[in-house]
Design a protein around this motif. Structure first.
Motif, PDB file in Angstrom:
ATOM      1  N   GLY A 131       9.260  -9.388 -10.260  1.00  0.00           N
ATOM      2  CA  GLY A 131      10.453 -10.222 -10.376  1.00  0.00           C
ATOM      3  C   GLY A 131      10.173 -11.700 -10.236  1.00  0.00           C
ATOM      4  N   LEU A 132       8.936 -12.120 -10.534  1.00  0.00           N
ATOM      5  CA  LEU A 132       8.539 -13.514 -10.338  1.00  0.00           C
ATOM      6  C   LEU A 132       8.305 -14.239 -11.658  1.00  0.00           C
ATOM      7  N   THR A 133       9.042 -13.876 -12.671  1.00  0.00           N
ATOM      8  CA  THR A 133       8.980 -14.586 -13.939  1.00  0.00           C
ATOM      9  C   THR A 133      10.379 -14.581 -14.526  1.00  0.00           C
ATOM     10  N   GLY A 134      10.512 -15.059 -15.745  1.00  0.00           N
ATOM     11  CA  GLY A 134      11.830 -15.102 -16.363  1.00  0.00           C
ATOM     12  C   GLY A 134      11.714 -15.250 -17.858  1.00  0.00           C
ATOM     13  N   PRO A 135      12.799 -15.028 -18.584  1.00  0.00           N
ATOM     14  CA  PRO A 135      12.772 -15.129 -20.039  1.00  0.00           C
ATOM     15  C   PRO A 135      12.683 -16.576 -20.493  1.00  0.00           C
ATOM     16  N   ARG A 136      12.142 -16.762 -21.675  1.00  0.00           N
ATOM     17  CA  ARG A 136      12.105 -18.094 -22.261  1.00  0.00           C
ATOM     18  C   ARG A 136      13.505 -18.472 -22.716  1.00  0.00           C
ATOM     19  N   GLU A 137      13.944 -19.667 -22.349  1.00  0.00           N
ATOM     20  CA  GLU A 137      15.219 -20.189 -22.820  1.00  0.00           C
ATOM     21  C   GLU A 137      14.995 -21.601 -23.331  1.00  0.00           C
ATOM     22  N   TYR A 138      15.922 -22.069 -24.148  1.00  0.00           N
ATOM     23  CA  TYR A 138      15.730 -23.349 -24.808  1.00  0.00           C
ATOM     24  C   TYR A 138      16.705 -24.372 -24.252  1.00  0.00           C
ATOM     25  N   GLY A 140      16.019 -27.962 -24.558  1.00  0.00           N
ATOM     26  CA  GLY A 140      15.386 -29.210 -24.958  1.00  0.00           C
ATOM     27  C   GLY A 140      14.032 -29.351 -24.301  1.00  0.00           C
ATOM     28  N   ASP A 141      13.795 -30.513 -23.693  1.00  0.00           N
ATOM     29  CA  ASP A 141      12.527 -30.752 -23.006  1.00  0.00           C
ATOM     30  C   ASP A 141      12.578 -30.322 -21.548  1.00  0.00           C
ATOM     31  N   GLY A 142      13.704 -29.772 -21.113  1.00  0.00           N
ATOM     32  CA  GLY A 142      13.839 -29.376 -19.720  1.00  0.00           C
ATOM     33  C   GLY A 142      13.199 -28.033 -19.427  1.00  0.00           C
ATOM     34  N   LEU A 143      13.173 -27.695 -18.152  1.00  0.00           N
ATOM     35  CA  LEU A 143      12.674 -26.401 -17.701  1.00  0.00           C
ATOM     36  C   LEU A 143      13.832 -25.615 -17.105  1.00  0.00           C
ATOM     37  N   VAL A 144      13.930 -24.357 -17.475  1.00  0.00           N
ATOM     38  CA  VAL A 144      14.929 -23.480 -16.870  1.00  0.00           C
ATOM     39  C   VAL A 144      14.452 -23.115 -15.466  1.00  0.00           C
ATOM     40  N   VAL A 145      15.328 -23.274 -14.487  1.00  0.00           N
ATOM     41  CA  VAL A 145      14.986 -22.962 -13.096  1.00  0.00           C
ATOM     42  C   VAL A 145      15.961 -21.925 -12.569  1.00  0.00           C
ATOM     43  N   ARG A 146      15.420 -20.913 -11.900  1.00  0.00           N
ATOM     44  CA  ARG A 146      16.241 -19.865 -11.299  1.00  0.00           C
ATOM     45  C   ARG A 146      15.830 -19.657  -9.845  1.00  0.00           C
ATOM     46  N   TRP A 147      16.820 -19.398  -9.011  1.00  0.00           N
ATOM     47  CA  TRP A 147      16.562 -18.933  -7.651  1.00  0.00           C
ATOM     48  C   TRP A 147      16.903 -17.451  -7.661  1.00  0.00           C
ATOM     49  N   THR A 148      15.898 -16.617  -7.511  1.00  0.00           N
ATOM     50  CA  THR A 148      16.101 -15.175  -7.524  1.00  0.00           C
ATOM     51  C   THR A 148      15.666 -14.586  -6.182  1.00  0.00           C
ATOM     52  N   ALA A 149      15.927 -13.303  -6.007  1.00  0.00           N
ATOM     53  CA  ALA A 149      15.586 -12.645  -4.736  1.00  0.00           C
ATOM     54  C   ALA A 149      14.888 -11.321  -5.001  1.00  0.00           C
ATOM     55  N   PRO A 150      13.641 -11.354  -5.518  1.00  0.00           N
ATOM     56  CA  PRO A 150      12.922 -10.111  -5.792  1.00  0.00           C
ATOM     57  C   PRO A 150      12.197  -9.580  -4.564  1.00  0.00           C
ATOM     58  N   LEU A 156      11.781 -19.436  -6.423  1.00  0.00           N
ATOM     59  CA  LEU A 156      12.172 -20.460  -7.384  1.00  0.00           C
ATOM     60  C   LEU A 156      11.242 -20.317  -8.576  1.00  0.00           C
ATOM     61  N   VAL A 157      11.811 -20.039  -9.737  1.00  0.00           N
ATOM     62  CA  VAL A 157      11.014 -19.790 -10.936  1.00  0.00           C
ATOM     63  C   VAL A 157      11.424 -20.790 -12.010  1.00  0.00           C
ATOM     64  N   ALA A 158      10.447 -21.514 -12.547  1.00  0.00           N
ATOM     65  CA  ALA A 158      10.691 -22.456 -13.643  1.00  0.00           C
ATOM     66  C   ALA A 158       9.953 -21.961 -14.874  1.00  0.00           C
ATOM     67  N   VAL A 159      10.634 -21.955 -16.018  1.00  0.00           N
ATOM     68  CA  VAL A 159      10.043 -21.493 -17.269  1.00  0.00           C
ATOM     69  C   VAL A 159      10.249 -22.570 -18.327  1.00  0.00           C
ATOM     70  N   THR A 160       9.163 -22.975 -18.995  1.00  0.00           N
ATOM     71  CA  THR A 160       9.279 -23.944 -20.074  1.00  0.00           C
ATOM     72  C   THR A 160       9.726 -23.231 -21.342  1.00  0.00           C
ATOM     73  N   ALA A 196      14.944 -30.335 -14.528  1.00  0.00           N
ATOM     74  CA  ALA A 196      15.165 -28.945 -14.127  1.00  0.00           C
ATOM     75  C   ALA A 196      16.609 -28.571 -14.433  1.00  0.00           C
ATOM     76  N   VAL A 197      16.794 -27.596 -15.310  1.00  0.00           N
ATOM     77  CA  VAL A 197      18.124 -27.107 -15.670  1.00  0.00           C
ATOM     78  C   VAL A 197      18.331 -25.774 -14.952  1.00  0.00           C
ATOM     79  N   VAL A 198      19.160 -25.779 -13.940  1.00  0.00           N
ATOM     80  CA  VAL A 198      19.357 -24.594 -13.104  1.00  0.00           C
ATOM     81  C   VAL A 198      20.325 -23.643 -13.799  1.00  0.00           C
ATOM     82  N   THR A 199      19.868 -22.427 -14.073  1.00  0.00           N
ATOM     83  CA  THR A 199      20.704 -21.459 -14.785  1.00  0.00           C
ATOM     84  C   THR A 199      21.019 -20.214 -13.969  1.00  0.00           C
ATOM     85  N   GLU A 200      20.405 -20.078 -12.812  1.00  0.00           N
ATOM     86  CA  GLU A 200      20.715 -18.933 -11.945  1.00  0.00           C
ATOM     87  C   GLU A 200      20.526 -19.365 -10.505  1.00  0.00           C
ATOM     88  N   TRP A 201      21.527 -19.062  -9.675  1.00  0.00           N
ATOM     89  CA  TRP A 201      21.518 -19.571  -8.302  1.00  0.00           C
ATOM     90  C   TRP A 201      22.408 -18.680  -7.448  1.00  0.00           C
TER      91      TRP A 201
END
Length: 226
Positions: A131-138, A140-150, A156-160, A196-201
């Motif tokens: 549970g320490l990764t995430g799907p690619r999302e678009y 722009g030039d930002g990074l998707v950031v999620r706070w998850t609880a695996p 804290l997971v950031a995906v370009t 950092a674009v936070v999409t899950e929190w």
């Protein structure tokens, strides 16, 4: 630059739809959707209207994926050891030349601990399993950031948008100093400024997210609260 939603896989499309709808419902202007989520304003409008009309029925159910195979390079005990090291602190504190955990950092840790060489692709499968990764999302030039609880952790997971994964994990919830440090480490590891674009929190930590956004103008909340 926007992404043709028809080219996304079904799981990617549903995730984008949920993120965009949650952000617009929370007050984000639809004019900002193309930059943050990589879909056209027209597509976002269709998604939002469908959600307003039918609620959760606007989101098709995800198909259940295959279970991870049983033939793994690491035993259960070895996996627990790697997760324990990751949860204990950042890779530089563990003696590795990385500021945040990545696929490469995990492969180096596995080789150091057990003398086993695994490929980045194998490391990615383990990260998915843990549970320490995430799907690619678009975004722009930002990074998707999620706070998850695996696995009983906080991560804290950031995906370009190229699929590169950076993360940190711990046993306790994060504080503002750790959040600020996380984005600073992202900036240093990528050798460029990052948004950092936070999409899950977690919903219980909403005030903490607001404090992070106030402390760092390069953090944007465009999220659904879990």
């Amino acid at each position: 630059m926007t992404t043709d939603a028809r080219r996304l896989s079904a799981p990617e499309l549903e995730r984008q739809r949920r993120r965009a709808v949650a952000a617009v419902t929370a007050g984000l202007s639809q004019g900002r959707v193309p930059t943050m989520f990589g879909v056209s304003r027209k597509t976002a409008g269709v998604w939002v209207r469908a959600y307003q009309a039918t609620g959760e029925q606007a989101f098709p159910p995800q198909r259940r994926g295959r279970r991870m195979g049983e033939c793994l390079a690491l035993s259960g005990e070895q996996q627990d050891r790697i997760v324990a090291v990751v949860a204990a602190g950042l890779p530089d504190a563990a003696g590795l030349p990385h500021l945040l955990w990545t696929r490469r950092a995990v492969t180096e840790l596995v080789e150091r601990e057990f003398g086993i060489r695994i490929s980045p692709a194998t490391a990615d499968r383990y990260l998915t399993r843990w549970g320490l990764t995430g799907p690619r999302e678009y975004v722009g030039d930002g990074l998707v950031v999620r706070w998850t609880a695996p696995r009983g952790l906080h991560a804290l997971v950031a995906v370009t948008n190229r699929g590169l994964v950076f993360f940190r994990a711990g046993r306790l919830p994060f504080d503002v100093a750790q959040l600020v440090d996380f984005r600073n480490r992202l900036r240093m590891q990528l050798a460029r400024e990052v948004t950092a674009v936070v999409t899950e929190w977690p919903a219980a930590q909403q005030q903490l997210l607001e404090r992070w956004c106030s402390a760092d103008r390069n953090v944007i909340a465009g999220l659904s609260l879990g």
